[in-house]
Design an enzyme around this catalytic site. Structure first.
Site, short mmCIF file in Angstrom:
data_model
loop_
_atom_site.label_atom_id
_atom_site.label_comp_id
_atom_site.label_asym_id
_atom_site.label_seq_id
_atom_site.Cartn_x
_atom_site.Cartn_y
_atom_site.Cartn_z
N ARG A 180 -11.23 -0.75 14.37
CA ARG A 180 -11.05 0.02 13.15
C ARG A 180 -11.68 -0.56 12.17
O ARG A 180 -12.77 0.23 11.73
CB ARG A 180 -9.49 -0.08 12.90
CG ARG A 180 -9.17 0.95 11.88
CD ARG A 180 -7.58 1.13 11.64
NE ARG A 180 -7.06 0.09 10.74
CZ ARG A 180 -5.75 -0.17 10.30
NH1 ARG A 180 -5.02 0.74 10.47
NH2 ARG A 180 -5.39 -1.44 9.81
N MET A 198 11.33 24.22 4.54
CA MET A 198 10.46 23.54 3.73
C MET A 198 11.21 22.60 2.79
O MET A 198 11.09 21.58 2.32
CB MET A 198 9.46 24.39 2.92
CG MET A 198 8.67 23.43 2.16
SD MET A 198 7.61 24.27 1.11
CE MET A 198 6.40 25.20 2.16
N LYS A 239 0.78 -1.25 -0.04
CA LYS A 239 -0.14 0.00 -0.04
C LYS A 239 0.91 1.22 -0.12
O LYS A 239 2.05 1.15 0.28
CB LYS A 239 -1.04 -0.11 1.13
CG LYS A 239 -0.28 -0.10 2.58
CD LYS A 239 -0.96 -0.37 3.92
CE LYS A 239 -0.34 -0.32 5.28
NZ LYS A 239 -1.09 -0.93 6.18
N TYR A 252 15.41 29.68 10.68
CA TYR A 252 13.80 30.30 11.04
C TYR A 252 14.04 30.37 12.61
O TYR A 252 14.39 29.61 13.42
CB TYR A 252 12.83 29.52 10.62
CG TYR A 252 12.51 29.81 9.36
CD1 TYR A 252 12.13 31.17 8.70
CD2 TYR A 252 12.54 28.77 8.12
CE1 TYR A 252 11.82 31.14 7.26
CE2 TYR A 252 12.17 28.99 6.98
CZ TYR A 252 11.93 30.24 6.51
OH TYR A 252 11.84 30.29 5.23
C1 PLP Z 1 -0.43 -2.15 6.63
C2 PLP Z 1 -1.04 -3.35 7.07
C3 PLP Z 1 -0.37 -4.72 7.15
C4 PLP Z 1 1.21 -4.57 7.10
O1 PLP Z 1 1.82 -4.30 8.19
P1 PLP Z 1 3.34 -4.14 8.53
O2 PLP Z 1 3.34 -3.73 10.04
O3 PLP Z 1 3.79 -3.03 7.61
O4 PLP Z 1 3.96 -5.44 8.21
C5 PLP Z 1 -0.89 -5.61 7.39
N1 PLP Z 1 -2.39 -5.89 7.44
C6 PLP Z 1 -3.08 -4.71 7.58
C7 PLP Z 1 -4.43 -4.63 7.55
C8 PLP Z 1 -2.32 -3.46 7.26
O5 PLP Z 1 -3.44 -2.34 7.25
#
Ligand code: PLP
Length: 375
Positions: free
Chosen positions: A139, A312, A41, A264
């Site tokens: 969740r 930035m 992802k 800054y």
């Molecule tokens: C992101 C995610 C993973 C992967 O988790 P890692 O800790 O990066 O290995 C697995 N399952 C779900 C549902 C996730 O959202």
């Protein structure tokens, strides 16, 4: 050998060979023979799906997880035969078109209304999907009170190709919730009565979950972070190999020999003779502002602290201790690398490696090497 730094600003060298090694390392941990899926992802945690997915497929990875339907389309472009699960299953009506066109791109259904939509759509033809059960993360997923309604809907008619749940505290191996979630997952699956059927795959563990032991492995593990070099067991030395090297060039050097302030807010005061280097990587590139005055980088073998605030588009480094023999105008500055692991940068910023990776902007060019794959 890392290729020479070509750009005047920053670049990130992604070691695909290291991703291969991490995939193999995680597979070895799955001693009961569970399958290893890759979570890619957010553009493979910012490293680039286009290059990362083919390498994982070449290592034998057949199942990928993404968050959105659009990400699934991107993975399909570079991997024709894999199964791709979309964690945020159904967000738009459009998504169903994709799932019915490509039966190996499958939504993860997260509530009963999505299950109902699926059953409705299925009447028009074959349509595969996974289902997420909520065992304690609160969740996504179907929680205990909805298990019987779910069972009634599925009874004797259809079965999901995957039943999964997600661990909330896997990186803390002593956390009480781990065992609770693992047991609940087994119980929930029993209630649904689907476990005996071979084509319904069970999946619980993320990267860290893999290291909780075989009770957590089930049939399929879903690794993301560890593939990309983030330590899945933060309390222990990292068993994963570092994957990225974020380097930049110094664009300006200044000798300061009278009292002045840097950056800054004039937060950093210089009193003694100091050499200050400006590097064109800032928070717009993913170098978090919280790192100002906290992080350091390396030039050659010398640690050079970040002084003053992060802008930035730039940071300033105290390079007074860099030996005169090093030409700082050409020597790359290591911002992430063997001496500056992602996890260290993350803890200096008060965050986790995941966020550091996901925030590296596309202004920083990605360069790929693959020594194991022989590229
Ligand atoms: C992101 C995610 C993973 C992967 O988790 P890692 O800790 O990066 O290995 C697995 N399952 C779900 C549902 C996730 O959202």
């Amino acid at each position: 050998m890392r290729p020479a730094l070509e750009v005047p600003t920053g670049e990130i060298v992604v070691d695909l060979g290291a991703i291969r090694r991490n995939f193999r390392r995680l597979k070895r941990e799955l001693i009961t023979g569970a399958e290893l899926a890759a979570v890619v992802k957010a553009d493979a945690y910012g490293l680039g799906v286009e290059r990362v997915v083919p390498v994982l497929a070449d290592e034998g990875c057949c199942v990928f997880f993404v968050t959105t339907a659009q990400e699934a389309v991107e993975v399909r472009r570079v991997s024709k035969h894999s199964t791709i699960y979309v964690l945020n299953g159904i967000t738009e009506f459009q998504d169903w078109k994709l799932y019915s066109r490509d039966l190996s791109i499958r939504p993860i259904l997260n509530d009963l209304s999505q299950v109902d939509q699926w059953l409705e759509k299925r009447r028009a033809g074959e349509l595969a999907a996974g289902i997420q059960l909520d065992t304690g993360m609160t969740r996504y997923g179907i929680a205990e009170p909805q298990l019987m309604p779910l069972k009634e809907r599925l009874e004797g008619r259809v079965k999901p190709s995957l039943l999964m749940s997600h661990l909330a505290c896997a990186e803390d191996e002593l956390h009480w919730l781990n065992g609770v979630q693992m047991k609940r997952f087994g119980q929930f699956v029993d209630i649904l009565g689907l476990d005996q059927r071979p084509s319904c795959v069970l999946s619980l563990a993320n990267s860290s979950g893999i290291f909780l032991g075989e009770d957590y492995h089930f049939a399929l593990a879903r690794a993301g972070a560890a593939l990309y070099g983030i330590n899945p067991q933060p309390e222990k030395p990292n068993r994963m190999v570092g994957v990225l090297n974020l380097r930049a060039k110094v664009t300006q050097v200044r000798f300061v020999d009278s009292p002045t302030t840097v950056g800054y807010g004039a937060t950093h005061q210089i009193n003694a003779r100091t050499r200050v280097a400006t590097v064109p990587v800032g928070y717009a590139d993913g170098f978090l502002r919280a790192l100002g005055g906290r992080a350091s980088a390396y030039i050659g073998d010398t640690r050079v602290p970040v002084i003053g605030r992060v802008s930035m588009d730039a940071i300033t480094l105290d390079i007074s201790r860099v030996p005169e023999t090093i030409d700082v105008e050409t020597e790359p500055v290591e911002i992430i690398g063997p001496r500056r692991p992602v996890d260290v940068l993350a803890s200096e910023a008060g965050t986790i490696g995941y966020e550091i990776l996901a925030r590296i902007s596309h202004r920083i060019r990605r360069v790929y090497i693959d020594e194991i794959g022989g590229e």
